[in-house]
Write an enzyme that holds these catalytic residues in place. Sequence first.
Site, mmCIF file in Angstrom:
data_model
loop_
_atom_site.group_PDB
_atom_site.id
_atom_site.type_symbol
_atom_site.label_atom_id
_atom_site.label_comp_id
_atom_site.label_asym_id
_atom_site.label_seq_id
_atom_site.Cartn_x
_atom_site.Cartn_y
_atom_site.Cartn_z
ATOM 1 C CG PHE A 178 -18.845 -2.816 0.781
ATOM 2 C CD1 PHE A 178 -19.499 -3.007 -0.434
ATOM 3 C CD2 PHE A 178 -18.627 -3.918 1.586
ATOM 4 C CE1 PHE A 178 -19.926 -4.270 -0.832
ATOM 5 C CE2 PHE A 178 -19.049 -5.183 1.206
ATOM 6 C CZ PHE A 178 -19.703 -5.361 -0.008
ATOM 7 C CB VAL A 190 -1.079 -0.043 -8.363
ATOM 8 C CG1 VAL A 190 -1.613 -0.782 -7.171
ATOM 9 C CG2 VAL A 190 -1.765 1.293 -8.563
ATOM 10 C CE LYS A 203 -12.894 0.339 -9.349
ATOM 11 N NZ LYS A 203 -11.917 -0.463 -8.614
ATOM 12 C CG ASP A 225 -2.150 0.840 1.120
ATOM 13 O OD1 ASP A 225 -1.996 2.069 1.005
ATOM 14 O OD2 ASP A 225 -3.262 0.297 1.138
ATOM 15 C CE1 TYR A 229 -13.876 3.678 -8.719
ATOM 16 C CE2 TYR A 229 -16.227 3.347 -9.090
ATOM 17 C CZ TYR A 229 -15.070 3.063 -8.389
ATOM 18 O OH TYR A 229 -15.108 2.163 -7.348
#
Length: 257
Positions: A195, A60, A166, A36, A162
Amino acid sequence: MDMKGASALIVGGAGGFGAATTRRLAQAGAQVVIADMAEEKGAALARELGGGARFCKTDVLSEGSVSAAVAVAAGLGPLRAAVVVHGGPAAGARIIGRDGKRYPFSTFRRTVDIFLNGTFNVLSIAAEAMAANDPLADNQRGVVITTASIAGFEGQAGQSDYSAAKGGVIGLTLTAARDLAPLGIRVMCIAPGTFLTPAFGDADPAEIQAQWGPGVPNPKRMGDPDEYARLATHIVENDFLNGTTIRIDGAQRFGIK
Ligand SMILES: NC(=O)c1ccc[n+]([C@@H]2O[C@H](COP(=O)([O-])OP(=O)(O)OC[C@H]3O[C@@H](n4cnc5c(N)ncnc54)[C@H](O)[C@@H]3O)[C@@H](O)[C@H]2O)c1
């Protein structure tokens, strides 16, 4: 796949989904590596878990830092699971705003870079390491789990970057599973609904629930990151899950906004 004696890499492992998944995979007996950008949170989680848990500062978008994290994991035991669950920029604005201005190409490109290209970077580097593992039963060497969003299926207004990123992660799933099948490496994708994680900011969790929970048909609340983590752990354990995207969303479907 049994994770005892094996290692697992969780990219975005200090975040909401990532930390929950790290905990579950550690409970399943894996040596976990938390990869991370968030140094303090990642190192604190590694300390809390103890044992072989490690933190690696990882971006990443850097092949070097992802390779370094993969090497740390492979040094703890054969890398059998990689969960790609890093965050990135929040959704932006409409392609042409009310003020008549275009959504900046540079912003679109950055979002796709982090969520889609960053996912491919981790997937390919982790798969390269898994290819060197001794095969288990049924020629199984490892599994990569990526993270999309229900916005990858039904993007809301103002989410072009986004939802495109995705949707790309969803599209990558089957072709990556086919590419890596001869090596005994599975690829699965999880598409979460809403979430309650730190991605929603510092507001009172009850307020966040009140805003987002009613949009979920059943159960009428936001998801708990541990529900993602339990699904990820099940995917690791169940060798017949391969090449598809699983929605976990309480039957939520995004409307226009
Ligand atoms: N929370 C939700 O409701 C929800 C819904 C659908 C999809 N998702 C997706 O799940 C993933 C994780 O979301 P979350 O809610 O756990 O977010 P989070 O903000 O709680 O955690 C994200 C983590 O990723 C790390 N990160 C950010 N940029 C990085 C980079 N370049 N390299 C490595 N690590 C980086 C952050 O430091 C953070 O620890 C994201 O891809 C998000 O789009 C979340």
